[in-house]
Write a protein that holds these residues in place. Sequence first.
Motif, mmCIF file in Angstrom:
data_model
loop_
_atom_site.group_PDB
_atom_site.id
_atom_site.type_symbol
_atom_site.label_atom_id
_atom_site.label_comp_id
_atom_site.label_asym_id
_atom_site.label_seq_id
_atom_site.Cartn_x
_atom_site.Cartn_y
_atom_site.Cartn_z
ATOM 1 N N LEU A 1 0.933 -1.330 0.005
ATOM 2 C CA LEU A 1 -0.108 0.018 -0.053
ATOM 3 C C LEU A 1 0.845 1.410 -0.166
ATOM 4 O O LEU A 1 1.952 1.421 0.537
ATOM 5 C CB LEU A 1 -1.033 -0.161 1.204
ATOM 6 C CG LEU A 1 -1.846 -1.022 1.435
ATOM 7 C CD1 LEU A 1 -2.475 -1.093 2.919
ATOM 8 C CD2 LEU A 1 -2.997 -1.139 0.110
ATOM 9 N N PRO A 2 0.460 2.444 -0.604
ATOM 10 C CA PRO A 2 1.182 3.698 -0.524
ATOM 11 C C PRO A 2 1.214 4.224 0.954
ATOM 12 O O PRO A 2 0.352 4.041 1.854
ATOM 13 C CB PRO A 2 0.407 4.547 -1.220
ATOM 14 C CG PRO A 2 -1.013 4.165 -1.460
ATOM 15 C CD PRO A 2 -0.838 2.488 -1.200
ATOM 16 N N GLN A 3 2.533 4.573 1.490
ATOM 17 C CA GLN A 3 2.493 5.232 2.574
ATOM 18 C C GLN A 3 2.142 6.556 2.619
ATOM 19 O O GLN A 3 2.565 7.299 1.669
ATOM 20 C CB GLN A 3 4.240 5.087 2.860
ATOM 21 C CG GLN A 3 4.464 5.461 4.397
ATOM 22 C CD GLN A 3 6.042 5.330 4.399
ATOM 23 O OE1 GLN A 3 6.919 5.936 4.008
ATOM 24 N NE2 GLN A 3 6.519 4.392 5.529
ATOM 25 N N VAL A 4 1.259 6.821 3.796
ATOM 26 C CA VAL A 4 0.764 8.047 4.074
ATOM 27 C C VAL A 4 1.154 8.533 5.354
ATOM 28 O O VAL A 4 1.012 7.778 6.430
ATOM 29 C CB VAL A 4 -0.641 8.224 3.992
ATOM 30 C CG1 VAL A 4 -1.455 9.601 4.051
ATOM 31 C CG2 VAL A 4 -1.143 7.627 2.483
ATOM 32 N N PHE A 5 1.911 9.880 5.650
ATOM 33 C CA PHE A 5 2.388 10.201 7.101
ATOM 34 C C PHE A 5 3.207 8.979 7.752
ATOM 35 O O PHE A 5 2.668 8.696 8.919
ATOM 36 C CB PHE A 5 1.221 10.556 7.765
ATOM 37 C CG PHE A 5 0.451 11.864 7.120
ATOM 38 C CD1 PHE A 5 1.044 13.126 6.926
ATOM 39 C CD2 PHE A 5 -0.971 11.808 6.939
ATOM 40 C CE1 PHE A 5 0.479 14.206 6.554
ATOM 41 C CE2 PHE A 5 -1.571 12.960 6.277
ATOM 42 C CZ PHE A 5 -1.096 14.158 6.130
ATOM 43 N N PHE A 6 3.965 8.480 6.948
ATOM 44 C CA PHE A 6 4.851 7.433 7.353
ATOM 45 C C PHE A 6 4.260 6.161 7.924
ATOM 46 O O PHE A 6 4.729 5.407 8.559
ATOM 47 C CB PHE A 6 5.977 7.853 8.384
ATOM 48 C CG PHE A 6 6.457 9.023 8.171
ATOM 49 C CD1 PHE A 6 7.661 8.888 7.243
ATOM 50 C CD2 PHE A 6 5.999 10.345 8.550
ATOM 51 C CE1 PHE A 6 8.284 10.151 7.061
ATOM 52 C CE2 PHE A 6 7.004 11.358 8.288
ATOM 53 C CZ PHE A 6 8.117 11.275 7.201
ATOM 54 N N SER A 7 3.081 5.793 7.472
ATOM 55 C CA SER A 7 2.225 4.698 7.913
ATOM 56 C C SER A 7 1.284 4.143 6.773
ATOM 57 O O SER A 7 1.085 4.759 5.861
ATOM 58 C CB SER A 7 1.019 5.052 8.901
ATOM 59 O OG SER A 7 0.279 4.189 9.294
ATOM 60 N N ARG A 8 1.225 2.750 6.709
ATOM 61 C CA ARG A 8 0.296 1.962 5.837
ATOM 62 C C ARG A 8 -0.820 1.457 6.263
ATOM 63 O O ARG A 8 -1.498 0.715 5.768
ATOM 64 C CB ARG A 8 1.149 1.088 5.340
ATOM 65 C CG ARG A 8 2.225 1.284 4.425
ATOM 66 C CD ARG A 8 2.983 0.202 3.831
ATOM 67 N NE ARG A 8 3.704 0.615 2.626
ATOM 68 C CZ ARG A 8 5.169 1.135 2.636
ATOM 69 N NH1 ARG A 8 5.661 1.114 3.971
ATOM 70 N NH2 ARG A 8 5.824 1.204 1.708
#
Length: 75
Positions: free
Chosen positions: A62-69
């Motif tokens: 999954l794409p990482q958003v705000f250093f989280s998946r």
Amino acid sequence: MEDQVLSVTRAPAPLFVTDMNGGRRFQVGEFPFSLLAGERLKLGQPASGFRSYRAFRGGLSLPQVFFSRSIDLLS
């Protein structure tokens, strides 16, 4: 898409797998099971509890958003 092995645990909820021809089967949680390419998994409403956890062999890309998946479906 490719075949996958996964498990669903915690809040006991009915699990249904629908194949590409529209056939449906009930799946028991708490144990690993196969989800073949093109099949869809639907989680029903839990009898008790709130959260169910899904684990996929090898994880998900999954794409990482705000250093989280992680995904927050409640926002």
